[in-house]
Design a protein around this motif. Structure first.
Motif, mmCIF file in Angstrom:
data_model
loop_
_atom_site.group_PDB
_atom_site.id
_atom_site.type_symbol
_atom_site.label_atom_id
_atom_site.label_comp_id
_atom_site.label_asym_id
_atom_site.label_seq_id
_atom_site.Cartn_x
_atom_site.Cartn_y
_atom_site.Cartn_z
ATOM 1 N N MET A 1 56.786 43.479 55.692
ATOM 2 C CA MET A 1 56.404 42.397 55.635
ATOM 3 C C MET A 1 54.780 42.241 55.714
ATOM 4 S SD MET A 1 57.284 39.026 55.707
ATOM 5 C CE MET A 1 56.590 37.407 55.762
ATOM 6 N N ASP A 2 54.120 43.116 56.581
ATOM 7 C CA ASP A 2 52.716 43.207 56.599
ATOM 8 C C ASP A 2 52.037 43.550 55.381
ATOM 9 O OD1 ASP A 2 52.732 42.011 59.092
ATOM 10 O OD2 ASP A 2 52.480 44.018 60.175
ATOM 11 N N GLN A 3 52.890 44.705 54.707
ATOM 12 C CA GLN A 3 52.204 45.336 53.445
ATOM 13 C C GLN A 3 52.265 44.130 52.488
ATOM 14 O OE1 GLN A 3 50.868 48.119 52.803
ATOM 15 N NE2 GLN A 3 50.462 47.576 50.712
ATOM 16 N N ARG A 4 53.393 43.377 52.151
ATOM 17 C CA ARG A 4 53.598 42.544 51.148
ATOM 18 C C ARG A 4 52.514 41.386 51.194
ATOM 19 N NH1 ARG A 4 58.113 40.252 52.711
ATOM 20 N NH2 ARG A 4 59.251 41.698 51.953
ATOM 21 N N CYS A 5 52.176 40.978 52.311
ATOM 22 C CA CYS A 5 51.096 39.974 52.784
ATOM 23 C C CYS A 5 49.894 40.528 52.368
ATOM 24 C CB CYS A 5 51.127 39.529 54.289
ATOM 25 S SG CYS A 5 52.705 38.591 54.811
ATOM 26 N N GLU A 6 49.519 41.920 52.581
ATOM 27 C CA GLU A 6 48.283 42.409 52.435
ATOM 28 C C GLU A 6 48.064 42.472 50.949
ATOM 29 O OE1 GLU A 6 46.151 46.629 52.572
ATOM 30 O OE2 GLU A 6 47.886 46.335 53.932
ATOM 31 N N THR A 7 48.915 42.678 50.174
ATOM 32 C CA THR A 7 49.037 42.708 48.792
ATOM 33 C C THR A 7 48.844 41.493 48.117
ATOM 34 O OG1 THR A 7 50.665 44.799 48.436
ATOM 35 C CG2 THR A 7 50.390 43.461 46.303
ATOM 36 N N THR A 8 49.403 40.427 48.685
ATOM 37 C CA THR A 8 49.385 39.061 48.204
ATOM 38 C C THR A 8 47.883 38.710 48.433
ATOM 39 O OG1 THR A 8 51.615 38.634 48.704
ATOM 40 C CG2 THR A 8 50.366 36.850 48.468
ATOM 41 N N ASN A 9 47.345 38.885 49.449
ATOM 42 C CA ASN A 9 45.944 38.540 49.863
ATOM 43 C C ASN A 9 44.799 39.324 48.931
ATOM 44 O OD1 ASN A 9 46.782 36.710 51.764
ATOM 45 N ND2 ASN A 9 46.699 38.223 53.383
ATOM 46 N N ARG A 10 45.212 40.255 48.260
ATOM 47 C CA ARG A 10 44.290 41.026 47.577
ATOM 48 C C ARG A 10 44.296 40.745 46.147
ATOM 49 N NH1 ARG A 10 46.357 46.255 48.694
ATOM 50 N NH2 ARG A 10 47.433 46.073 46.482
ATOM 51 N N ALA A 11 42.980 40.312 45.645
ATOM 52 C CA ALA A 11 42.859 39.799 44.205
ATOM 53 C C ALA A 11 43.163 40.569 43.062
ATOM 54 C CB ALA A 11 41.382 39.161 44.153
ATOM 55 N N ILE A 12 43.559 40.358 42.017
ATOM 56 C CA ILE A 12 43.828 41.135 40.727
ATOM 57 C C ILE A 12 42.586 40.835 39.762
ATOM 58 C CG2 ILE A 12 45.152 41.899 38.852
ATOM 59 C CD1 ILE A 12 47.445 41.013 40.483
ATOM 60 N N TYR A 13 41.955 41.763 39.697
ATOM 61 C CA TYR A 13 40.655 41.670 38.496
ATOM 62 C C TYR A 13 41.187 42.318 37.224
ATOM 63 C CZ TYR A 13 37.534 40.123 42.192
ATOM 64 O OH TYR A 13 36.991 39.256 43.382
ATOM 65 N N VAL A 14 41.021 41.360 36.384
ATOM 66 C CA VAL A 14 41.624 41.678 34.791
ATOM 67 C C VAL A 14 40.520 41.810 33.789
ATOM 68 C CG1 VAL A 14 43.250 41.424 33.055
ATOM 69 C CG2 VAL A 14 43.622 40.781 35.482
ATOM 70 N N ASP A 15 40.389 43.223 33.307
ATOM 71 C CA ASP A 15 39.561 43.219 32.034
ATOM 72 C C ASP A 15 39.879 42.598 30.746
ATOM 73 O OD1 ASP A 15 37.234 44.374 30.547
ATOM 74 O OD2 ASP A 15 38.759 45.794 29.541
ATOM 75 N N LEU A 16 39.249 41.990 29.939
ATOM 76 C CA LEU A 16 39.504 41.255 28.666
ATOM 77 C C LEU A 16 39.715 42.308 27.600
ATOM 78 C CD1 LEU A 16 40.176 38.563 27.030
ATOM 79 C CD2 LEU A 16 37.584 38.370 27.245
ATOM 80 N N ASP A 17 38.508 42.773 27.004
ATOM 81 C CA ASP A 17 38.716 43.547 25.809
ATOM 82 C C ASP A 17 39.365 44.959 25.979
ATOM 83 O OD1 ASP A 17 36.759 41.812 24.451
ATOM 84 O OD2 ASP A 17 35.288 42.685 25.688
ATOM 85 N N GLY A 18 40.305 44.958 25.147
ATOM 86 C CA GLY A 18 41.405 46.189 25.024
ATOM 87 C C GLY A 18 42.580 46.286 26.078
ATOM 88 N N THR A 19 42.482 45.123 27.109
ATOM 89 C CA THR A 19 43.124 44.886 28.273
ATOM 90 C C THR A 19 44.075 43.755 27.969
ATOM 91 O OG1 THR A 19 41.651 46.393 29.477
ATOM 92 C CG2 THR A 19 43.666 45.142 30.716
ATOM 93 N N LEU A 20 43.296 42.614 28.278
ATOM 94 C CA LEU A 20 44.374 41.445 28.084
ATOM 95 C C LEU A 20 44.440 40.852 26.746
ATOM 96 C CD1 LEU A 20 45.208 38.901 29.669
ATOM 97 C CD2 LEU A 20 42.922 37.807 29.350
ATOM 98 N N ILE A 21 43.476 41.552 25.808
ATOM 99 C CA ILE A 21 43.755 41.314 24.277
ATOM 100 C C ILE A 21 43.665 42.731 23.760
ATOM 101 C CG2 ILE A 21 42.851 39.109 24.427
ATOM 102 C CD1 ILE A 21 40.239 40.100 22.791
ATOM 103 N N GLY A 22 44.367 42.756 22.519
ATOM 104 C CA GLY A 22 44.356 44.023 21.695
ATOM 105 C C GLY A 22 43.133 44.006 20.781
ATOM 106 N N GLY A 23 41.863 43.905 21.350
ATOM 107 C CA GLY A 23 40.694 43.684 20.383
ATOM 108 C C GLY A 23 39.392 43.820 21.292
ATOM 109 N N ASP A 24 38.316 43.424 20.607
ATOM 110 C CA ASP A 24 37.019 43.750 21.394
ATOM 111 C C ASP A 24 36.150 42.384 20.828
ATOM 112 O OD1 ASP A 24 34.108 44.064 21.992
ATOM 113 O OD2 ASP A 24 34.994 46.189 22.520
ATOM 114 N N LEU A 25 35.896 41.675 21.781
ATOM 115 C CA LEU A 25 35.304 40.292 21.359
ATOM 116 C C LEU A 25 33.955 40.464 20.729
ATOM 117 C CD1 LEU A 25 36.467 37.886 24.120
ATOM 118 C CD2 LEU A 25 37.164 38.047 21.337
ATOM 119 N N LEU A 26 33.175 41.483 21.132
ATOM 120 C CA LEU A 26 31.737 41.868 20.707
ATOM 121 C C LEU A 26 31.935 42.025 19.235
ATOM 122 C CD1 LEU A 26 28.723 42.356 20.795
ATOM 123 C CD2 LEU A 26 29.282 44.823 21.551
#
Length: 359
Positions: A1-26
């Motif tokens: 239960m504590d582990q699930r709460c700890e994970t939920t409180n932790r933010a997820i940072y997401v890269d854009l180029d090549g990760t969220l999209i299959g390309g590079d905006l530059l």
């Protein structure tokens, strides 16, 4: 239960180029800017004097990318939506310009915040890591990334997810056993598709002069014609690649062309440029084994096809004449190895009918 709460409180940072999209905006900004405003090519060198971050900002303004048509990685987006529904905080953290990053975040509607490059700071690698550290403190963070720029963030993250990795990210993932999301198709297969080998059939016209002269089964003539065919085919493939890069925006709006390798994000722009450059280099190396006039015709073909891709194809009637002319160029190119071979034979004996025609 504590582990699930700890994970939920932790933010997820997401890269854009090549990760969220299959390309590079530059890179996409560069080609779309050149497509819209060709004179940008003369401005880039001045922009670069102010740094890559400044250049990204200017290209983003000139390109006017429609983020709705970008090749989003469906598997990544769906997973992030599930994390959002579970109460996780999502932050888009990218080296792309802030204007493009904000537009992507608004379009997807799942991100709580955006970290991105501005005119002064290129937010990649350790600069991105420092910015995230300042925000998360002791809570830590999870991270989605794909490239060598992200390795330092993978190492710092509580949980890392490696998406369609480059070599450095791939090696890190193998060593650590971190979670991985692969691309749906290898870039090798996409590269072959981008070269459009089925279009090489047009270059069979190169063999016509040898066939009509009944010299096609002469070994030297056949080999020379085959080399000319390969050189023309590789040059044509290079032009197809450049054409697709310039037409990214239009292809993504098209019902079927949106599946092309670059439009769908299955092949990266840098690898596409390497593919085009490599094809042209090999083509001209091959031309060195053929008559010098063949190299001249190959240069002419390269110039005409480039002009066609950039502008002529949108000019009614003129495009028809140019396409017809390119067929003629192929035939002329095929005649040069034949003439060279016959002349070589004539230098040894002038008794044949071919020799009498030439001399």
């Amino acid at each position: 239960m504590d582990q699930r709460c700890e994970t939920t409180n932790r933010a997820i940072y997401v890269d854009l180029d090549g990760t969220l999209i299959g390309g590079d905006l530059l890179w996409e900004s560069l080609f779309q800017a050149l497509r819209r405003k060709p004179f940008v090519v003369f401005l880039i060198f001045g922009w670069l004097r102010h740094g890559i971050a400044f250049t990204k900002a200017r290209l983003a303004e000139a390109a006017e990318i429609d983020v709705k048509t970008l090749p989003y990685r469906t598997g990544v987006v769906e997973r992030l939506k599930a994390e959002k529904a579970a109460g996780r905080r999502l932050v888009l953290a990218t080296g792309s310009n802030e204007a493009l990053a904000q537009a992507v975040a608004e379009h997807l509607g799942i991100f709580d915040d955006v970290l991105a490059s501005d005119e002064k700071t290129n937010l990649t690698a350790h600069r991105k890591l420092d910015r995230i550290r300042d925000r998360v403190g002791e809570e830590g963070f999870d991270y989605y990334g794909n490239s060598h720029h992200d390795v330092c963030l993978f190492e710092e993250a509580a949980e890392a997810t490696v998406v369609a990795p480059d070599r450095a990210a791939h090696n890190w993932q193998r060593q650590t056993g971190a979670e991985r999301i692969d691309a749906t198709e290898s870039e090798i297969k996409a590269a072959i598709q981008a070269m459009r080998p089925h279009q090489w059939l047009k270059n069979a016209l190169i063999f016509v002069p040898a066939v009509l002269a009944h010299e096609i089964f002469v070994a030297s003539v056949f080999v020379s014609s085959l080399l000319a065919f390969v050189a023309f085919s590789l040059t044509a493939s290079a032009i197809y690649v450049v054409n697709d890069l310039l037409d990214l925006e239009a292809d993504r709006r098209h019902r079927t062309k949106c599946n092309r390798p670059f439009a769908s994000g299955r092949l990266s722009v840098p690898n596409g440029l390497l593919l085009a450059a490599g094809s042209i280099v090999v083509a001209f190396v091959i031309s060195a084994f053929l008559p010098l006039a063949f190299t001249g015709i190959l240069v002419l073909y390269l110039f005409i096809t480039t002009a066609y891709s950039v502008a002529i194809k949108r000019m009614l009637l003129l495009d028809v004449f140019v396409l017809a002319g390119l067929y003629t160029v192929r035939v002329l190119a095929g005649g040069l190895p034949l003439i060279s071979s016959i002349r070589s034979g004539c230098s040894r004996s002038r008794s044949s009918s071919s020799c009498r025609l030439l001399w």
